[in-house]
Design a protein around this motif. Structure first.
Motif, PDB file in Angstrom:
ATOM      1  N   SER A 115      44.370  29.517  62.224  1.00 15.78           N
ATOM      2  CA  SER A 115      43.709  28.494  61.402  1.00 15.78           C
ATOM      3  C   SER A 115      44.683  27.816  60.450  1.00 15.78           C
ATOM      4  N   CYS A 116      45.884  28.349  60.370  1.00 15.27           N
ATOM      5  CA  CYS A 116      46.909  27.798  59.465  1.00 15.27           C
ATOM      6  C   CYS A 116      47.795  26.840  60.256  1.00 15.27           C
ATOM      7  N   ALA A 117      47.675  25.571  59.964  1.00 16.32           N
ATOM      8  CA  ALA A 117      48.394  24.565  60.748  1.00 16.32           C
ATOM      9  C   ALA A 117      49.857  24.433  60.349  1.00 16.32           C
ATOM     10  N   ASN A 118      50.139  24.551  59.047  1.00 17.18           N
ATOM     11  CA  ASN A 118      51.493  24.279  58.558  1.00 17.18           C
ATOM     12  C   ASN A 118      51.948  25.363  57.576  1.00 17.18           C
ATOM     13  N   PRO A 119      53.013  26.079  57.917  1.00 14.87           N
ATOM     14  CA  PRO A 119      53.549  27.069  56.978  1.00 14.87           C
ATOM     15  C   PRO A 119      54.015  26.405  55.676  1.00 14.87           C
ATOM     16  N   THR A 120      54.018  27.174  54.614  1.00 16.64           N
ATOM     17  CA  THR A 120      54.481  26.721  53.304  1.00 16.64           C
ATOM     18  C   THR A 120      55.847  27.344  53.025  1.00 16.64           C
ATOM     19  N   THR A 121      56.797  26.527  52.580  1.00 16.55           N
ATOM     20  CA  THR A 121      58.139  27.017  52.250  1.00 16.55           C
ATOM     21  C   THR A 121      58.487  26.628  50.821  1.00 16.55           C
ATOM     22  N   PHE A 122      58.943  27.597  50.048  1.00 19.68           N
ATOM     23  CA  PHE A 122      59.437  27.242  48.712  1.00 19.68           C
ATOM     24  C   PHE A 122      60.629  28.111  48.335  1.00 19.68           C
ATOM     25  N   ILE A 123      61.440  27.582  47.420  1.00 16.19           N
ATOM     26  CA  ILE A 123      62.665  28.261  46.981  1.00 16.19           C
ATOM     27  C   ILE A 123      62.729  28.196  45.460  1.00 16.19           C
ATOM     28  N   ILE A 124      62.895  29.359  44.840  1.00 21.20           N
ATOM     29  CA  ILE A 124      63.058  29.465  43.396  1.00 21.20           C
ATOM     30  C   ILE A 124      64.475  29.968  43.120  1.00 21.20           C
ATOM     31  N   ALA A 125      65.184  29.315  42.216  1.00 19.30           N
ATOM     32  CA  ALA A 125      66.527  29.742  41.817  1.00 19.30           C
ATOM     33  C   ALA A 125      66.513  29.996  40.322  1.00 19.30           C
ATOM     34  N   SER A 126      66.722  31.266  39.953  1.00 20.56           N
ATOM     35  CA  SER A 126      66.587  31.628  38.544  1.00 20.56           C
ATOM     36  C   SER A 126      67.494  32.814  38.233  1.00 20.56           C
ATOM     37  N   LYS A 127      67.118  33.585  37.224  1.00 30.98           N
ATOM     38  CA  LYS A 127      67.871  34.765  36.812  1.00 30.98           C
ATOM     39  C   LYS A 127      67.067  36.008  37.153  1.00 30.98           C
ATOM     40  N   ILE A 128      67.759  37.149  37.231  1.00 32.90           N
ATOM     41  CA  ILE A 128      67.067  38.421  37.440  1.00 32.90           C
ATOM     42  C   ILE A 128      67.867  39.524  36.763  1.00 32.90           C
ATOM     43  N   SER A 129      67.177  40.480  36.201  1.00 33.17           N
ATOM     44  CA  SER A 129      67.806  41.652  35.612  1.00 33.17           C
ATOM     45  C   SER A 129      66.857  42.822  35.814  1.00 33.17           C
TER      46      SER A 129
END
Length: 299
Positions: A115-129
């Motif tokens: 039922s899902c026609a189009n996948p969703t793509t996203f990219i987050i660029a941040s910090k991590i600790s």
């Protein structure tokens, strides 16, 4: 009321389905199957001094996870690589953490992925600790938790999916025991991995780590440790490990994209080795630090 964005994300630019948008405008539908069912995949990637570490290996693993889930990634590997680098540039990020996510996309309320026609793509660029610096200097004290790693015949650990509830429950149990990290066992009682890290021990001059068949993720940092060990002339191999093996090891350390390389000095109240980060762990960390600045893709 839902919470707002983290303070460091209020001016962030996020890649979202081919566009670069303000973090406030990067919104996933409530009908996205990644949200409804954890139906999707992701990669956690590091950037060091403007160098995206082993980007191609991360994208190759993403493609394999997608193949296993029968999920079609809309972008090519080259397009994703370019998007990762551009997201870092737009956020002026030279050192930090990148989260690349592909979900099944918007569908109906049923489980059926078609039922899902189009996948969703996203990219987050941040910090991590993940851990305070003191634990890199002095080592972690960790515990074994009751929650077991999902068996490979149920959900193969080599698929880096959005289904992390198993790990989250183990993380909660670690916190309840006063620890920052925890070892998870598989159904046979062998060590699989930690909640977010791979496990390594040092025994009589040899580095040993569980195989993916025991429930360990094929981590990119984990693979780097094999290369580093060969560089510094330390034998390394995969093997089944029990808690006894860790308790009685000479050294122990964990690896992960977020954690990098962090020593462990105590498990379940048992002091490991000298109770301080060991010399082979120090050599591995030094070798890892050298590689991250030269292996990868310049933004």
């Amino acid at each position: 009321m839902g919470g707002g964005l983290p303070s460091d994300a209020r001016t962030m630019v996020v890649y979202f389905d081919g566009n670069y948008v303000d973090a406030n405008d990067a919104k996933v539908s409530v009908f996205d199957h990644g949200l409804l069912y954890g139906d999707g995949i992701f990669e956690g990637i590091r950037i060091y001094g403007g160098n995206v570490f082993r980007l191609d290996e991360h994208l190759a693993r993403l493609e394999l996870s997608a193949r296993a889930l029968m999920l079609a990634i809309p972008q090519s590997r080259a397009e994703l690589a370019a998007a990762v680098c551009e997201t870092c540039r737009r956020n002026n990020l030279q050192d930090g953490y990148i989260r690349l996510v592909v979900t099944r996309g918007v569908g109906d309320l049923g489980l059926a992925p078609w039922s899902c026609a189009n996948p969703t793509t996203f990219i987050i660029a941040s910090k991590i600790s993940l851990y305070p610096q003191e634990f890199y200097d002095n080592g972690l004290s960790i515990v074994t938790v009751p929650t077991r790693r999902i068996a490979p015949d149920a959900l193969p650990p080599t698929i880096k999916s959005l289904n992390y509830l198993n790990n989250i429950l183990a993380k909660i149990e670690a916190k309840q025991a006063g620890a920052l990290e925890a070892i998870m066992l598989n159904a046979q009682g062998h060590i699989a991995e930690c909640t977010a890290d791979n496990v390594f021990i040092v025994h009589q001059g040899e580095i040993i780590t569980p195989a993916s068949s025991s429930g360990a993720l094929k981590g990119i940092t984990r693979g780097t440790i094999f290369d580093v060990a060969r560089d510094i002339g330390v034998p390394i191999r995969e093997a089944d490990l029990t808690r006894y093996d860790v308790w009685c090891s000479d050294e122990c350390f964990l690896t992960g994209t977020g954690a990098e390389v962090i020593p462990v000095v105590k498990l379940d109240g048992r002091v490991i080795g000298s109770g301080k980060p060991g010399p082979i762990t120090a050599r591995v960390l030094a070798g890892f630090r050298q590689r991250v600045l030269v292996e990868g893709t310049r933004i």
